[in-house]
Design a protein around this motif. Structure first.
Motif, PDB file in Angstrom:
ATOM      1  N   LEU A  71       0.824  -1.218   0.000  1.00  0.00           N
ATOM      2  CA  LEU A  71       0.000   0.000   0.000  1.00  0.00           C
ATOM      3  C   LEU A  71       0.854   1.261   0.000  1.00  0.00           C
ATOM      4  N   ASP A  72       2.084   1.165   0.519  1.00  0.00           N
ATOM      5  CA  ASP A  72       2.975   2.322   0.480  1.00  0.00           C
ATOM      6  C   ASP A  72       3.286   2.722  -0.953  1.00  0.00           C
ATOM      7  N   GLN A  73       3.404   1.749  -1.838  1.00  0.00           N
ATOM      8  CA  GLN A  73       3.639   2.036  -3.253  1.00  0.00           C
ATOM      9  C   GLN A  73       2.457   2.801  -3.838  1.00  0.00           C
ATOM     10  N   TYR A  74       1.254   2.356  -3.503  1.00  0.00           N
ATOM     11  CA  TYR A  74       0.073   3.024  -4.046  1.00  0.00           C
ATOM     12  C   TYR A  74      -0.047   4.454  -3.518  1.00  0.00           C
ATOM     13  N   VAL A  75       0.309   4.674  -2.270  1.00  0.00           N
ATOM     14  CA  VAL A  75       0.301   6.031  -1.713  1.00  0.00           C
ATOM     15  C   VAL A  75       1.293   6.921  -2.452  1.00  0.00           C
ATOM     16  N   ALA A  76       2.505   6.393  -2.686  1.00  0.00           N
ATOM     17  CA  ALA A  76       3.513   7.167  -3.406  1.00  0.00           C
ATOM     18  C   ALA A  76       3.042   7.502  -4.812  1.00  0.00           C
ATOM     19  N   ASP A  77       2.413   6.540  -5.482  1.00  0.00           N
ATOM     20  CA  ASP A  77       1.889   6.793  -6.823  1.00  0.00           C
ATOM     21  C   ASP A  77       0.833   7.890  -6.800  1.00  0.00           C
ATOM     22  N   ALA A  78      -0.118   7.763  -5.883  1.00  0.00           N
ATOM     23  CA  ALA A  78      -1.225   8.725  -5.831  1.00  0.00           C
ATOM     24  C   ALA A  78      -0.725  10.129  -5.510  1.00  0.00           C
ATOM     25  N   ASN A  79       0.202  10.254  -4.574  1.00  0.00           N
ATOM     26  CA  ASN A  79       0.733  11.569  -4.231  1.00  0.00           C
ATOM     27  C   ASN A  79       1.617  12.143  -5.325  1.00  0.00           C
ATOM     28  N   GLY A  80       2.133  11.272  -6.200  1.00  0.00           N
ATOM     29  CA  GLY A  80       2.919  11.735  -7.337  1.00  0.00           C
ATOM     30  C   GLY A  80       2.074  12.013  -8.565  1.00  0.00           C
ATOM     31  N   GLY A  81       0.761  11.875  -8.435  1.00  0.00           N
ATOM     32  CA  GLY A  81      -0.126  12.132  -9.560  1.00  0.00           C
ATOM     33  C   GLY A  81      -0.151  11.017 -10.584  1.00  0.00           C
ATOM     34  N   TYR A  82       0.320   9.835 -10.187  1.00  0.00           N
ATOM     35  CA  TYR A  82       0.387   8.693 -11.102  1.00  0.00           C
ATOM     36  C   TYR A  82      -0.620   7.650 -10.636  1.00  0.00           C
ATOM     37  N   MET A  83      -1.563   7.304 -11.512  1.00  0.00           N
ATOM     38  CA  MET A  83      -2.650   6.424 -11.113  1.00  0.00           C
ATOM     39  C   MET A  83      -2.716   5.182 -11.995  1.00  0.00           C
TER      40      MET A  83
END
Length: 477
Positions: free
Chosen positions: A149-161
């Motif tokens: 889930l940490d990866q998904y958080v990093a993606d979302a905060n980086g604007g990458y979905m």
């Protein structure tokens, strides 16, 4: 479109994005493992200067010119594949079995009737399996430092979905407070300690349908060429679970992410070669393989399910399809063989292939893959592969052994720069001129890094071992 192509790059072939599956991805559709008949496999696949074996046609098509008689061959195979994962000190082994067809071929030998000059012209067609993808990888660990889930958080905060991050948001695994601010998950600011289970079940193969012709000039020069149609069938089922979450995490009890990817398609390539016999005991071979021009079709289904103590939209699914083209690198192969009358032989092949020349083209919506192809050039390098084999003959009985080394395709600054592979092989055969039967065994092994997720970086060291048994029956007429 960028989201889809990044998933496509990572899962299909090249493994350089945050969603890379493992070091094998770079090799998957670009590297072949020769040895589709029992004799050729027992000799480590070193058949480029020998010929007169249907497996040799996929290495150096000049080998078809060496045949003196017409021949039919059939090679059923049995394989055992194991993977031992080591993730943060925790080891887990898994394995599977597979049955298949290594080879089926027919050669027609036609004498010209000339005592000198061009003595024969031979033609052939058939099938050689050039790669197996069957493998199960299993990883299990109580993770005290991170979550997928940490990866998904990093993606979302980086604007990458990407697909998985979108599903994590839709299930409530990744969220914002009151719909504002940074994205987060329930592990943020908490101790971890959840059990992680991760498995990858792969299956499929690359097969090559061969249409070839060759000729014999004065028993000194053999030339040949082939048109080859390659067929790809690949399936990957990935499951990631996190459960037994520590009680001090408020809402999350467990979650499961699953993805089923299927890749199919076909391609065409061309091969040409020559074998020289300057003296009776020496043969020298050279072959050129064009790129294989693949047209591929991907279909995938993803599913995210969350067990939360609050209401959530669960499970969530997504699916998609995509068409594109892949050009694998060309190859150069040099070969030499020493033949001591009818008693023994030693054969050696050297293969040179530049993985940086792999190209993605022709996206189904017109996408050109320019950025992805630039990354390929930075990630991959020229690789050198070596194959060595020997055979001893005792009348109708032949005993064989071989060794092969496959260089890592990765540049020295990459995670899998040392992911080279080796194979040792052995076998025997009985030949009575009109009929023969051969048995060959190969043990293929190496170590690679498998990336579970990137942020924070989490990878497993996987020891790979593939054992294969081939039986070839042949009839000469």
């Amino acid at each position: 479109m960028k989201k889809l192509t990044t998933i496509l790059i990572a899962i299909v072939a090249f493994g350089f994005s945050a969603y890379s599956q493992n070091g094998q991805d770079a090799l998957r559709f670009s590297q072949n493992y020769y040895g589709t008949t029992a004799r050729s496999m027992a000799l480590g696949g070193a058949f480029g200067a020998l010929g007169a074996d249907f497996a040799a046609v996929s290495i150096n098509p000049a080998g078809v010119g060496v045949y003196r008689k017409s021949e039919f061959t059939l090679s059923p195979s049995f394989g055992n594949n194991t993977s031992m994962s080591s993730f943060q000190g925790s080891k887990l082994e898994d394995f599977n079995y597979d049955f298949g067809l290594g080879n089926m071929g027919l050669i027609g030998a036609f004498s010209t009737g000339n005592e000198s000059g061009w003595k024969s012209v031979n033609i052939g067609f058939g099938y050689n399996k050039l790669n197996d993808f069957d493998r199960i990888t299993a990883i299990k660990y109580v993770n005290q430092t991170s979550s997928m889930l940490d990866q998904y958080v990093a993606d979302a905060n980086g604007g990458y979905m990407p697909n998985a991050t979108d599903l994590a948001i839709r299930t409530g695994l990744v969220y914002q407070i009151n719909g504002e601010g940074d994205w987060m998950n329930d592990f943020a600011g908490s101790d971890y300690g959840q059990l992680q289970r991760h498995s990858v079940d792969e299956s499929g193969s690359i097969g090559e349908y061969v249409f070839t012709t060759g000729a014999n000039y004065n028993d000194m020069i053999y030339i040949g060429g082939s048109v080859n149609v390659s067929s790809i069938r690949y399936r990957q089922q990935t499951t990631h679970e996190e459960l037994e979450v520590p009680e001090d995490i408020s809402y999350l009890n467990s979650f499961t992410y699953q993805q089923d990817l299927e890749i199919s398609g076909s391609g065409v390539n061309f091969k040409g070669g020559v074998i020289l016999k300057p003296v009776s005991w020496l043969r020298l071979g050279a072959a050129v393989h064009s790129p294989t021009f693949y047209s591929l079709h991907d279909s995938y289904t993803s599913r995210m399910e969350a067990d939360l103590t609050i209401d959530t939209e669960s499970p969530q699914t997504a699916s998609g399809e995509y068409d594109y083209e892949l050009y694998t690198p060309p190859k150069l192969i040099g070969s030499a063989a020493v033949i001591l009358a009818k008693f023994a032989l030693i054969s050696f092949d050297y293969e040179r292939i530049d993985y940086a020349k792999s190209k993605l083209r022709g996206g189904g919506d017109g996408y050109t893959f320019s950025a992805e192809n630039e990354d390929i050039q930075l990630m991959y390098k020229m690789a050198n592969n070596y194959r060595l084999g020997t055979e001893l003959r005792f009348g109708a009985l032949s005993v064989r052994g071989g060794y092969a080394y496959y260089d890592s395709p990765y540049e020295t600054n990459q995670l899998n720069a040392d992911a080279d592979y080796q194979a040792v092989s052995a076998g025997f055969g009985i030949n009575n001129n009109s009929f023969y039967i051969d048995f060959g065994f190969s043990h293929y092994f190496g170590t690679e890094e498998y990336v579970l997720y990137q942020s924070p970086f989490a990878s497993s060291s996987n020891e790979i071992a593939n054992n294969k048994l081939l039986c070839t029956v042949g009839f000469r007429f």
